[in-house]
Design an enzyme around this catalytic site. Structure first.
Site, PDB file in Angstrom:
ATOM      1  N   PRO A   9       0.789  -1.225   0.000  1.00 31.69           N
ATOM      2  CA  PRO A   9       0.000   0.000   0.000  1.00 31.69           C
ATOM      3  C   PRO A   9       0.829   1.287   0.000  1.00 31.69           C
ATOM      4  O   PRO A   9       1.886   1.344   0.628  1.00 31.69           O
ATOM      5  CB  PRO A   9      -0.815  -0.101   1.298  1.00 31.69           C
ATOM      6  N   ASN A  10       0.297   2.238  -0.730  1.00 28.61           N
ATOM      7  CA  ASN A  10       0.836   3.605  -0.815  1.00 28.61           C
ATOM      8  C   ASN A  10       2.095   3.721  -1.656  1.00 28.61           C
ATOM      9  O   ASN A  10       2.567   4.825  -1.923  1.00 28.61           O
ATOM     10  CB  ASN A  10       1.073   4.201   0.593  1.00 28.61           C
ATOM     11  N   ARG A  17       5.085  11.040  -2.604  1.00 24.47           N
ATOM     12  CA  ARG A  17       4.844  10.685  -1.193  1.00 24.47           C
ATOM     13  C   ARG A  17       6.110  10.908  -0.359  1.00 24.47           C
ATOM     14  O   ARG A  17       7.135  10.252  -0.625  1.00 24.47           O
ATOM     15  CB  ARG A  17       4.448   9.208  -1.139  1.00 24.47           C
ATOM     16  N   TYR A  22      11.356   8.857   0.943  1.00 23.27           N
ATOM     17  CA  TYR A  22      11.278   7.815  -0.084  1.00 23.27           C
ATOM     18  C   TYR A  22      11.871   8.215  -1.437  1.00 23.27           C
ATOM     19  O   TYR A  22      11.915   7.398  -2.354  1.00 23.27           O
ATOM     20  CB  TYR A  22       9.808   7.403  -0.285  1.00 23.27           C
ATOM     21  N   ASN A  73       8.192  -5.664  -1.315  1.00 22.36           N
ATOM     22  CA  ASN A  73       8.117  -4.493  -0.453  1.00 22.36           C
ATOM     23  C   ASN A  73       6.663  -4.416  -0.005  1.00 22.36           C
ATOM     24  O   ASN A  73       5.814  -3.867  -0.713  1.00 22.36           O
ATOM     25  CB  ASN A  73       8.536  -3.216  -1.179  1.00 22.36           C
ATOM     26  N   ALA A  76       3.504  -0.969   4.648  1.00 20.37           N
ATOM     27  CA  ALA A  76       3.028  -1.045   6.045  1.00 20.37           C
ATOM     28  C   ALA A  76       2.597  -2.457   6.436  1.00 20.37           C
ATOM     29  O   ALA A  76       2.668  -2.823   7.622  1.00 20.37           O
ATOM     30  CB  ALA A  76       1.885  -0.060   6.251  1.00 20.37           C
ATOM     31  N   GLU A  97      12.801  -9.631   1.267  1.00 25.18           N
ATOM     32  CA  GLU A  97      12.050  -8.457   1.752  1.00 25.18           C
ATOM     33  C   GLU A  97      12.888  -7.215   1.478  1.00 25.18           C
ATOM     34  O   GLU A  97      14.105  -7.222   1.717  1.00 25.18           O
ATOM     35  CB  GLU A  97      11.812  -8.606   3.260  1.00 25.18           C
ATOM     36  N   HIS A  99      12.932  -2.663   1.451  1.00 16.41           N
ATOM     37  CA  HIS A  99      12.334  -1.366   1.762  1.00 16.41           C
ATOM     38  C   HIS A  99      13.222  -0.267   1.202  1.00 16.41           C
ATOM     39  O   HIS A  99      14.450  -0.396   1.194  1.00 16.41           O
ATOM     40  CB  HIS A  99      12.197  -1.162   3.274  1.00 16.41           C
ATOM     41  N   ARG A 106      13.747   4.171  11.979  1.00 16.83           N
ATOM     42  CA  ARG A 106      12.493   4.927  12.043  1.00 16.83           C
ATOM     43  C   ARG A 106      11.707   4.571  13.320  1.00 16.83           C
ATOM     44  O   ARG A 106      12.285   4.103  14.285  1.00 16.83           O
ATOM     45  CB  ARG A 106      11.695   4.662  10.757  1.00 16.83           C
TER      46      ARG A 106
HETATM   47  C1  DQA Z   1       8.476   1.012   3.340  1.00 15.51           C
HETATM   48  C2  DQA Z   1       8.664   1.132   4.856  1.00 15.51           C
HETATM   49  C3  DQA Z   1       7.362   0.871   5.583  1.00 15.51           C
HETATM   50  O1  DQA Z   1       7.553   0.990   6.993  1.00 15.51           O
HETATM   51  C4  DQA Z   1       6.299   1.871   5.166  1.00 15.51           C
HETATM   52  O2  DQA Z   1       5.068   1.569   5.772  1.00 15.51           O
HETATM   53  C5  DQA Z   1       6.157   1.963   3.684  1.00 15.51           C
HETATM   54  C6  DQA Z   1       7.364   1.914   2.851  1.00 15.51           C
HETATM   55  C7  DQA Z   1       9.757   1.390   2.567  1.00 15.51           C
HETATM   56  O3  DQA Z   1       9.868   0.981   1.412  1.00 15.51           O
HETATM   57  O4  DQA Z   1      10.619   2.083   3.099  1.00 15.51           O
HETATM   58  O5  DQA Z   1       5.068   2.174   3.166  1.00 15.51           O
HETATM   59  O6  DQA Z   1       8.172  -0.335   3.046  1.00 15.51           O
END
Ligand code: DQA
Length: 146
Positions: A9-10, A17, A22, A73, A76, A97, A99, A106
């Site tokens: 998501p997002n 964003r 990011y 990725n 959240a 995994e 990010h 964080r």
């Molecule tokens: C994320 C890190 C996550 O904690 C966050 O919720 C994201 C992006 C990253 O790519 O840094 O949406 O996965």
């Protein structure tokens, strides 16, 4: 060899964003760069993004018998989703995994991942380069096993 890149998501909002966290690359730009890298490595790359947990579970299940490895990725959902963990373990496809941000630098709630302990590896903190590093790591891992 076919690999699947999954985005939670997002991440569709990347580019606009929270650019301080990011970066300014869009998800499409990351996808295009990763597809080129995949081609150079001689692997096929399928790509999926969803804001919905169930859709991500469905896509993981659909990868059974198709994908040799998964880059994920989960955004959240990394920190909340037992359903994604269960789906990844159910299909038994090796996954990395990743990010963009360094989740360990964080908020405390981002320090825990429901996916990390069963992953081949975890990459975080390198911005869009995290995707490239994860791809290279996964391909090396899969090739060393065959
Ligand atoms: C994320 C890190 C996550 O904690 C966050 O919720 C994201 C992006 C990253 O790519 O840094 O949406 O996965």
């Amino acid at each position: 060899m076919q690999l699947l890149a999954l985005n939670g998501p997002n991440l569709n909002l990347l580019g606009s964003r929270e650019p301080g966290l990011y970066g300014t690359s869009s998800l499409e730009a990351i996808r295009d760069d990763l597809s080129e890298r995949a081609m150079a490595l001689g692997v096929e790359l399928a790509w999926f993004q969803s804001n919905h947990e169930g859709a991500l579970v469905d896509r993981i299940q659909a990868a059974r018998g198709q994908s040799s490895g998964i880059l994920i990725n989960a955004a959240a959902y990394t920190h909340t989703s037992i359903a994604l963990r269960d789906a990844l373990l159910a299909v038994a496809i090796p996954y990395v995994e990743l990010h963009l941000s360094n989740t360990h630098a964080r908020e405390p709630f981002r320090h825990h991942s429901f996916l990390a302990d069963r992953a081949v590896g975890v990459i975080c903190g390198f911005g869009p380069t995290s995707y490239r590093l994860a791809l290279e790591g996964l391909v090396d891992h899969l090739r060393s096993r065959s």
